[in-house]
Design a protein around this motif. Structure first.
Motif, PDB file in Angstrom:
ATOM      1  N   LYS A 286      42.193  31.945  66.596  1.00  0.00           N
ATOM      2  CA  LYS A 286      42.140  30.488  66.691  1.00  0.00           C
ATOM      3  C   LYS A 286      43.515  29.851  66.640  1.00  0.00           C
ATOM      4  CE  LYS A 286      37.500  30.202  64.711  1.00  0.00           C
ATOM      5  NZ  LYS A 286      36.674  29.657  63.610  1.00  0.00           N
ATOM      6  N   SER A 287      44.494  30.478  66.017  1.00  0.00           N
ATOM      7  CA  SER A 287      45.837  29.910  65.933  1.00  0.00           C
ATOM      8  C   SER A 287      46.671  30.224  67.159  1.00  0.00           C
ATOM      9  CB  SER A 287      46.553  30.449  64.686  1.00  0.00           C
ATOM     10  OG  SER A 287      46.809  31.830  64.834  1.00  0.00           O
ATOM     11  N   GLY A 288      46.100  30.965  68.121  1.00  0.00           N
ATOM     12  CA  GLY A 288      46.824  31.299  69.334  1.00  0.00           C
ATOM     13  C   GLY A 288      47.588  32.598  69.241  1.00  0.00           C
ATOM     14  N   LEU A 289      47.437  33.339  68.148  1.00  0.00           N
ATOM     15  CA  LEU A 289      48.151  34.593  67.960  1.00  0.00           C
ATOM     16  C   LEU A 289      47.480  35.683  68.772  1.00  0.00           C
ATOM     17  CD1 LEU A 289      50.383  36.080  66.333  1.00  0.00           C
ATOM     18  CD2 LEU A 289      48.643  36.578  64.615  1.00  0.00           C
ATOM     19  N   LEU A 290      48.221  36.324  69.668  1.00  0.00           N
ATOM     20  CA  LEU A 290      47.691  37.435  70.449  1.00  0.00           C
ATOM     21  C   LEU A 290      47.627  38.655  69.555  1.00  0.00           C
ATOM     22  CD1 LEU A 290      49.631  36.978  73.791  1.00  0.00           C
ATOM     23  CD2 LEU A 290      47.306  36.277  73.272  1.00  0.00           C
TER      24      LEU A 290
ATOM     25  N   LYS B  59      54.152  37.082  69.245  1.00  0.00           N
ATOM     26  CA  LYS B  59      53.204  37.053  70.364  1.00  0.00           C
ATOM     27  C   LYS B  59      52.218  35.885  70.264  1.00  0.00           C
ATOM     28  CE  LYS B  59      53.551  41.952  71.403  1.00  0.00           C
ATOM     29  NZ  LYS B  59      54.714  42.182  70.533  1.00  0.00           N
ATOM     30  N   ILE B  60      52.781  34.687  70.011  1.00  0.00           N
ATOM     31  CA  ILE B  60      51.980  33.470  70.004  1.00  0.00           C
ATOM     32  C   ILE B  60      51.772  32.995  71.440  1.00  0.00           C
ATOM     33  CG2 ILE B  60      51.905  31.057  69.249  1.00  0.00           C
ATOM     34  CD1 ILE B  60      51.536  33.010  66.996  1.00  0.00           C
ATOM     35  N   ARG B  61      50.575  32.553  71.753  1.00  0.00           N
ATOM     36  CA  ARG B  61      50.288  32.052  73.096  1.00  0.00           C
ATOM     37  C   ARG B  61      51.166  30.843  73.395  1.00  0.00           C
ATOM     38  NH1 ARG B  61      43.955  31.260  73.716  1.00  0.00           N
ATOM     39  NH2 ARG B  61      44.686  30.594  75.781  1.00  0.00           N
ATOM     40  N   PHE B  62      51.514  30.666  74.688  1.00  0.00           N
ATOM     41  CA  PHE B  62      52.427  29.598  75.098  1.00  0.00           C
ATOM     42  C   PHE B  62      51.885  28.221  74.711  1.00  0.00           C
ATOM     43  CE2 PHE B  62      53.806  26.473  78.275  1.00  0.00           C
ATOM     44  CZ  PHE B  62      55.187  26.554  78.110  1.00  0.00           C
ATOM     45  N   SER B  63      50.589  28.001  74.909  1.00  0.00           N
ATOM     46  CA  SER B  63      50.001  26.692  74.595  1.00  0.00           C
ATOM     47  C   SER B  63      50.140  26.373  73.111  1.00  0.00           C
ATOM     48  CB  SER B  63      48.527  26.654  75.007  1.00  0.00           C
ATOM     49  OG  SER B  63      47.809  27.696  74.353  1.00  0.00           O
ATOM     50  N   MET B  64      49.902  27.349  72.245  1.00  0.00           N
ATOM     51  CA  MET B  64      50.037  27.131  70.809  1.00  0.00           C
ATOM     52  C   MET B  64      51.507  26.989  70.427  1.00  0.00           C
ATOM     53  SD  MET B  64      47.131  26.730  69.538  1.00  0.00           S
ATOM     54  CE  MET B  64      47.799  26.588  67.883  1.00  0.00           C
ATOM     55  N   GLY B  65      52.386  27.709  71.130  1.00  0.00           N
ATOM     56  CA  GLY B  65      53.816  27.550  70.884  1.00  0.00           C
ATOM     57  C   GLY B  65      54.269  26.122  71.142  1.00  0.00           C
ATOM     58  N   CYS B  66      53.724  25.512  72.202  1.00  0.00           N
ATOM     59  CA  CYS B  66      54.049  24.112  72.496  1.00  0.00           C
ATOM     60  C   CYS B  66      53.547  23.187  71.394  1.00  0.00           C
ATOM     61  CB  CYS B  66      53.436  23.703  73.838  1.00  0.00           C
ATOM     62  SG  CYS B  66      54.178  24.522  75.278  1.00  0.00           S
ATOM     63  N   VAL B  67      52.381  23.493  70.852  1.00  0.00           N
ATOM     64  CA  VAL B  67      51.848  22.689  69.745  1.00  0.00           C
ATOM     65  C   VAL B  67      52.753  22.792  68.530  1.00  0.00           C
ATOM     66  CG1 VAL B  67      49.921  22.443  68.119  1.00  0.00           C
ATOM     67  CG2 VAL B  67      49.468  22.855  70.545  1.00  0.00           C
ATOM     68  N   TYR B  68      53.182  24.013  68.188  1.00  0.00           N
ATOM     69  CA  TYR B  68      54.078  24.207  67.042  1.00  0.00           C
ATOM     70  C   TYR B  68      55.395  23.464  67.256  1.00  0.00           C
ATOM     71  CZ  TYR B  68      50.919  27.935  65.507  1.00  0.00           C
ATOM     72  OH  TYR B  68      49.834  28.654  65.084  1.00  0.00           O
ATOM     73  N   ALA B  69      55.932  23.541  68.470  1.00  0.00           N
ATOM     74  CA  ALA B  69      57.191  22.848  68.774  1.00  0.00           C
ATOM     75  C   ALA B  69      57.018  21.329  68.660  1.00  0.00           C
ATOM     76  CB  ALA B  69      57.671  23.225  70.174  1.00  0.00           C
TER      77      ALA B  69
END
Length: 196
Positions: free
Chosen positions: A19-23, A93-103
């Motif tokens: 759920k957090s986007g972690l692969l 290995k965080i998904r790109f979409s979740m990485g954008c949310v974190y940023a």
């Protein structure tokens, strides 16, 4: 993706996203996944908290020269913080979409801090304002030191690869920041002298 699957050495069905986007590798121990997610959450929380106090220091500052120095320092080390967060998201290995949310969450810290700082500066005055300003700056510096050593330097130096590049780069960064600080103090000294 096939590249991620090849890295894990598993079939496509073995790679999923939580759920957090972690692969994650569905066959990997769950404790490892929880630890990675926990580490990212701690780092993000630390960076956001630091950004809020950092913005607060800007918001309560009344001297123009000091304010410009703070903004310059923030611009320099925001680049390092963004690079650190980005590299951590990639290695975990965080998904790109979740990485954008974190940023995006990280980017909100400093503006929120500035608004809070301006509010505090408008509501308080005298010794109380000086005490609050000193407290905000002290806490911000403390969090910054924690992030620098615990979240950035220690993980990097723990990995012994490319040590011949890491140490010189660390020393170079300290030298650049030190010189920038000295130049800023020198400019302030000239400004005060001209003012008098």
């Amino acid at each position: 993706s096939s590249g991620i699957n090849a890295e894990y050495g598993e079939s496509p069905d073995a790679i999923t996203a939580d759920k957090s986007g972690l692969l994650i590798n569905s066959k990997a121990p769950k404790t490892c996944v929880v630890e990675k997610r926990h580490n990212i959450s701690i780092m993000l929380a630390s960076l956001v908290t630091h950004s809020i106090f950092e913005g607060g220091a800007v918001g309560v500052e009344r001297e123009t020269q000091t304010l410009l120095g703070l903004l310059g320092s923030i611009l320099i080390h925001k680049c390092a913080i963004a690079l650190t967060l980005g590299s951590r998201l990639v290695t975990q290995k965080i998904r790109f979409s979740m990485g954008c949310v974190y940023a995006f969450i990280l980017s909100l810290g400093t503006p929120i801090g500035i608004v809070l700082g301006v509010t505090v500066e408008a509501k308080l005055s005298g010794s109380v304002l000086d005490l609050v300003t000193a407290t905000i700056q002290a806490v911000g510096i403390g969090i910054f030191l924690y992030i620098t050593f615990a979240e950035i330097l220690f993980p990097e130096l723990k990995d012994k690869q490319n040590m011949q590049y890491k140490i010189p780069c660390i020393c170079l960064g300290i030298l650049v920041i030190g010189l920038a600080s000295l130049l800023h103090q020198h400019d302030n000294g000239h400004a005060d002298h001209d003012h008098h």
